[in-house]
Write a protein that holds these residues in place. Structure first.
Motif, PDB file in Angstrom:
ATOM      1  N   VAL A  81       0.884  -1.342   0.160  1.00  0.00           N
ATOM      2  CA  VAL A  81       0.403   0.508   0.072  1.00  0.00           C
ATOM      3  C   VAL A  81       0.862   1.016   0.009  1.00  0.00           C
ATOM      4  O   VAL A  81       1.649   1.919   1.168  1.00  0.00           O
ATOM      5  N   ALA A 116      -0.337   3.815   8.753  1.00  0.00           N
ATOM      6  CA  ALA A 116      -0.099   4.976   7.318  1.00  0.00           C
ATOM      7  C   ALA A 116       1.166   5.650   7.946  1.00  0.00           C
ATOM      8  O   ALA A 116       1.701   5.925   9.531  1.00  0.00           O
ATOM      9  N   PHE A 122      -6.886   5.332   2.469  1.00  0.00           N
ATOM     10  CA  PHE A 122      -5.923   3.595   2.443  1.00  0.00           C
ATOM     11  C   PHE A 122      -6.624   2.684   1.760  1.00  0.00           C
ATOM     12  O   PHE A 122      -7.532   2.464   2.124  1.00  0.00           O
ATOM     13  N   THR A 151     -11.222   0.439   2.429  1.00  0.00           N
ATOM     14  CA  THR A 151     -10.837   1.394   2.851  1.00  0.00           C
ATOM     15  C   THR A 151     -10.427   1.285   4.002  1.00  0.00           C
ATOM     16  O   THR A 151     -11.314   2.149   5.110  1.00  0.00           O
TER      17      THR A 151
END
Length: 471
Positions: A81, A116, A122, A151
């Protein structure tokens, strides 16, 4: 006449209501029959309230459900990601069973760790996971599941401090309540460590972060006072709390151990500053820090400082230097030169030694991950009666040695006992009805010994010597 006309209409209404109720009751069975046999299912659950903080580690549970039972453990792929760190901790999968619309499913769950590095939304990639499970007739069936759209919303909660720390070029701070402890290799005397000039003090600082991987803990801030040299060793990271830290924090987390060595060259009184570690408070969402307290050290003169010849200055004293022995200066110069040469040599040899250690580690990993090592691990697990470890090792060996699953390899071998042993192992682990008795791995070990034993090497017999031409 009117009564006879009304009665048939009421009967028709009652019949229509009965037909509708019967259709609603039969609809799930009719829909399942029209859809065909049940297949595997995947679920994704984010274990945190959103939005989460930058630097906060979030668990993402991925559960795969298959009808009947699994014939081999599915391989959970890595997830990439952008702007986040997603890892799959090396933890054993969690098995479960449940019934959905009258069909018994076996489940396997693994948890990804998501962190994150910036604000935003994301999305997890739509990765595909292949599944091998048993059909209604017991035959192997292949299927696949695709991760649904998931998400994760990340925000700083209005303070902006965590994100600012990341964008300003500093390392990302973990969002967890860190605890810091320290130990010394010299026991303090009434709160003071007493040493002599030339001695060293080793300070070990342990940082624990609950529900956070050790790689997310930032290096602690440590300094040394003037006249004291400090050496920092490579940190040791562990994703499981150990020792006293495990008793103080029973929940899982990451541990970072830093070793600091202080060398005191001159007598005097010194105070080693406190060691601090930065983190973000998950309750207030503001940066804070934890610390190991400062250490007070009293350094006396060196043990051999007054060892002079009786009757006055040493015979080897340097003229005009207040009696300073010239041999001391000579040996000091030689020692400094030797240290400089060793430092230069180490600087040149360090990259080569690092490459040599890396190659050696790669060879060890290759040997440990080879087919023979995986087969040996399978046999050990079978003899120990560890069904989960045997299933994992058997799957790794069949993929490495034959490029297929255990069930397909056992079926191709044509050995009924081998196929029954493999099926019994999978039914014991992933069957819809749990087996109360312990698993006996000896039949599987014996069957593997018949089919997985390496072929013996043939010895080359020397050709008989020719008889003499002229006897």
């Amino acid at each position: 006449m009117r009564r006879h006309a009304i009665r048939p209409r009421a009967w028709l209404r009652r019949a229509a209501l009965l037909v509708l109720l019967l259709a609603a009751w039969l609809w799930p069975w009719l829909a399942r029959a029209a859809a065909g046999p049940a297949g595997p299912i995947v679920r994704v659950d984010v274990g945190a309230h959103q939005p989460v903080l930058v630097g906060q580690q979030v668990g993402i549970d991925v559960t795969i459900l298959a009808p009947n039972y699994f014939l081999s453990a599915p391989e959970f792929p890595p997830l990439a990601v952008p702007g986040a760190v997603v890892t799959l901790p090396d933890a054993r999968a969690v098995n479960s069973t449940e019934t959905i619309d009258g069909v018994a499913y076996a489940g396997i769950r693994k948890t990804y760790a998501f962190t994150a590095e910036q604000d935003g939304d994301f999305r997890l990639p739509a990765a595909t996971i292949r599944v091998t499970y048993a059909g209604d007739d017991g035959a192997p069936r292949e299927g696949s599941v695709t991760l649904p759209l998931t998400t994760i919303r990340v925000g700083t909660g209005g303070t902006g401090t965590a994100a600012a720390g990341a964008t300003a070029g500093r390392r990302l701070l973990p969002v967890a309540r860190l605890s810091v402890t320290q130990t010394l290799d010299h026991n303090p005397d009434h709160g003071v460590v007493r040493l002599h000039a030339g001695d060293a003090l080793v300070r070990t600082v342990t940082t624990f972060a609950p529900q956070t991987q050790a790689m997310m803990i930032v290096p602690p801030h440590a300094a040394s006072p003037r006249g004291v040299r400090m050496f920092r060793a490579d940190a040791r990271l562990s994703d499981q709390a150990q020792g006293d830290q495990a008793q103080a924090a029973p929940e899982p987390g990451g541990t970072r151990i830093d070793t600091l060595t202080y060398v005191f060259e001159r007598p005097g009184t010194y105070t080693l500053p406190a060691v601090t570690v930065d983190w973000v408070d998950p309750a207030t969402r503001r940066p804070t820090s934890s610390e190991a307290p400062a250490v007070k050290v009293e350094v006396a003169a060196a043990r051999n400082a007054g060892a002079l010849a009786p009757g006055g200055p040493s015979a080897g004293a340097l003229p005009g230097a207040g009696g300073l022995p010239w041999r001391t200066l000579l040996w000091g110069a030689v020692a400094l030169l030797g240290v400089a040469l060793l430092a230069l040599l180490w600087r040149r040899l360090r990259p080569r030694l690092a490459r040599l250690r890396q190659r050696r580690a790669e060879r060890r990993r290759a040997r440990a991950g080879g087919a023979e090592a995986r087969l040996a691990a399978t046999l050990r697990a079978c003899r120990a009666g560890d069904a989960a470890a045997a299933s994992q090792a058997l799957g790794d060996w069949t993929r490495a040695a034959h490029g297929t699953t255990p069930a397909a390899w056992a079926e191709a071998a044509g050995d009924a006992a081998l196929a029954d042993a493999v099926t019994g192992l999978q039914r014991h682990l992933y069957g819809a009805v749990p087996v109360p008795s312990a698993w006996d791995g000896n039949p599987l070990a014996q069957a593997l010994g018949r089919h997985a034993r390496p072929a013996p090497q043939r010895r080359r017999h020397a050709a008989p010597a020719l008889p003499p031409l002229n006897p």
